[in-house]
Design a protein around this motif. Structure first.
Motif, PDB file in Angstrom:
ATOM      1  N   LEU A  80       0.934  -1.018   0.072  1.00 40.15           N
ATOM      2  CA  LEU A  80       0.318   0.038   0.015  1.00 40.15           C
ATOM      3  C   LEU A  80       0.910   1.220  -0.204  1.00 40.15           C
ATOM      4  O   LEU A  80       0.737   2.305  -0.563  1.00 40.15           O
ATOM      5  CB  LEU A  80      -0.754   0.104   1.637  1.00 40.15           C
ATOM      6  N   SER A  81       2.226   1.291   0.969  1.00 41.81           N
ATOM      7  CA  SER A  81       3.100   2.614   0.789  1.00 41.81           C
ATOM      8  C   SER A  81       3.807   3.077  -0.928  1.00 41.81           C
ATOM      9  O   SER A  81       3.698   3.762  -1.118  1.00 41.81           O
ATOM     10  CB  SER A  81       3.758   2.161   1.555  1.00 41.81           C
ATOM     11  N   LEU A  82       4.181   1.532  -1.085  1.00 42.48           N
ATOM     12  CA  LEU A  82       4.314   1.751  -2.943  1.00 42.48           C
ATOM     13  C   LEU A  82       3.345   2.188  -3.416  1.00 42.48           C
ATOM     14  O   LEU A  82       4.134   2.993  -3.964  1.00 42.48           O
ATOM     15  CB  LEU A  82       5.267   0.196  -3.265  1.00 42.48           C
ATOM     16  N   ALA A  83       2.309   1.820  -3.796  1.00 48.08           N
ATOM     17  CA  ALA A  83       0.983   2.446  -4.348  1.00 48.08           C
ATOM     18  C   ALA A  83       0.631   3.867  -4.115  1.00 48.08           C
ATOM     19  O   ALA A  83       0.773   4.779  -4.537  1.00 48.08           O
ATOM     20  CB  ALA A  83      -0.417   1.807  -4.365  1.00 48.08           C
ATOM     21  N   LEU A  84       0.803   4.254  -2.734  1.00 43.80           N
ATOM     22  CA  LEU A  84       0.640   5.612  -2.506  1.00 43.80           C
ATOM     23  C   LEU A  84       1.766   6.798  -3.163  1.00 43.80           C
ATOM     24  O   LEU A  84       2.490   7.487  -3.622  1.00 43.80           O
ATOM     25  CB  LEU A  84       0.712   5.949  -0.966  1.00 43.80           C
ATOM     26  N   ALA A  85       3.484   5.289  -3.080  1.00 44.59           N
ATOM     27  CA  ALA A  85       4.654   6.070  -3.632  1.00 44.59           C
ATOM     28  C   ALA A  85       4.556   6.603  -4.946  1.00 44.59           C
ATOM     29  O   ALA A  85       4.785   7.914  -5.727  1.00 44.59           O
ATOM     30  CB  ALA A  85       5.567   5.642  -3.234  1.00 44.59           C
ATOM     31  N   TYR A  86       3.604   5.435  -6.106  1.00 46.46           N
ATOM     32  CA  TYR A  86       3.765   5.675  -7.080  1.00 46.46           C
ATOM     33  C   TYR A  86       2.328   6.642  -7.443  1.00 46.46           C
ATOM     34  O   TYR A  86       3.015   7.581  -8.272  1.00 46.46           O
ATOM     35  CB  TYR A  86       3.547   4.139  -7.879  1.00 46.46           C
ATOM     36  N   PHE A  87       1.622   6.881  -6.494  1.00 47.96           N
ATOM     37  CA  PHE A  87       0.716   7.676  -7.045  1.00 47.96           C
ATOM     38  C   PHE A  87       1.115   9.461  -6.940  1.00 47.96           C
ATOM     39  O   PHE A  87       0.939  10.585  -7.698  1.00 47.96           O
ATOM     40  CB  PHE A  87      -0.654   7.100  -6.373  1.00 47.96           C
TER      41      PHE A  87
END
Length: 328
Positions: A80-87
């Protein structure tokens, strides 16, 4: 009444006001450096973590291993943190908008709190299941645990290598998260080998407890930081009084007030102040010196309003230092 504003921007420009003051810009208000390669690395790491986390949770339930289940929940939080970072990397590349004039960096604060709550809930469930198992550890399928431990080392090791070559702030932070996951899987591998060799099945709930407590420790620290950023706390490491002394020491400056400093996301900060100048002082030169001083303290978006001696501040000025005078 001569007043002006100065902002710390990548470019410098100014235009004169009728009373001799102007707007000076020299800030790094744009997005953090990002490129297609950075986004691709973050995207790859996300898909690896997300897919493996789902497998871990399913595998932990099937094998009866709380250690794998705990690490799976941890990896899901990292995904979820990686998805947030990508966003955020994509949003940041678009810069500010009319609705969000400082950009989208503060999205990370809200999202980090949401992720933290999920991790806390999951860790609490793991602890509730793990502690009673010390009395009756059961018989987890160690051969399945061994396969998952090796896969975890390979997947997280590859993700670490992908992130380590990156230069963006997001990639550097994420590489440390992934390195923690890699070390966790090494611990699971060692624990599994000990269970197979000596039958110490209590190691499985012990590993689950350790992983859950580490996640909680990590989450509490980051949640505390996020809440402080939400409350617009002075950026950590920024010496407000020291900066005040630096400004007061500039030639032509007789006082300052309404000094405020807060952070957008823990990396980019905002600084605003009113400076009182002796009449005849070159306001542009004074503001340029203040901008240079601010740069030595971190990445600040700086807004400077100048006033000359004898003029009244027409804003509701407030000094953050208790007991100080308005124009000190």
């Amino acid at each position: 009444m001569g007043k002006g504003h100065g902002h710390d921007c990548d470019h410098d420009h100014g235009h004169a006001h009728p009373h001799g003051s102007g707007h000076d810009h020299g800030h790094h208000h744009g997005p953090l450096p990002t490129d297609a390669a950075s986004l691709a690395r973050i995207r790859t790491a996300f898909f690896l973590n997300a897919s493996f986390a789902v497998l871990e949770i399913a595998g932990g339930l099937w094998s009866g291993s709380l250690a794998i289940l705990a690490d799976g929940w941890h990896d899901l939080g990292d995904a979820l943190s990686l998805a947030l970072a990508y966003f955020l990397e994509r949003k940041a590349s678009k810069g500010p908008s009319r609705a969000f004039t400082y950009g989208y960096r503060r999205y990370s604060l809200l999202s980090s709190v949401i992720v933290a709550l999920l991790l806390v809930a999951g860790s609490a469930l793991i602890l509730r299941e793990a502690i009673p198992r010390f009395a009756n550890p059961g018989q987890p399928r160690t051969e399945f645990m061994l396969v998952f431990a090796v896969l975890g080392i390979l997947v997280n090791g590859y993700a670490v290598l992908k992130m380590r070559v990156g230069r963006s702030a997001n990639e550097k932070v994420l590489s440390w998260h992934l390195l923690e996951d890699l070390l966790g899987w090494i611990a699971v591998l060692v624990g599994t080998l000990l269970m197979r060799a000596f039958g110490w099945n209590w190691i499985d709930p012990a590993l689950a407890v350790v992983i859950a407590l580490l996640v909680l420790w990590h989450v509490v620290g980051h949640t505390r930081e996020s809440v402080q950023l939400f409350l617009q706390r002075t950026p950590e490491g920024f010496d407000l009084d020291g900066f005040r002394r630096e400004v007061r020491a500039i030639a032509g400056v007789t006082g300052l007030h309404d000094l405020h400093a807060w952070s957008l996301d823990g990396q980019r900060h905002v600084l605003s102040l009113h400076v009182v100048l002796r009449r005849g002082t070159d306001a542009a030169a004074a503001k340029a010196t203040i901008r240079e001083s601010a740069k030595s303290h971190g990445e600040f978006h700086v807004t400077i309003e100048t006033e000359f001696e004898g003029e009244d501040c027409d804003d509701r000025c407030a000094d953050p230092t208790p007991g100080s005078k308005a124009n000190e």
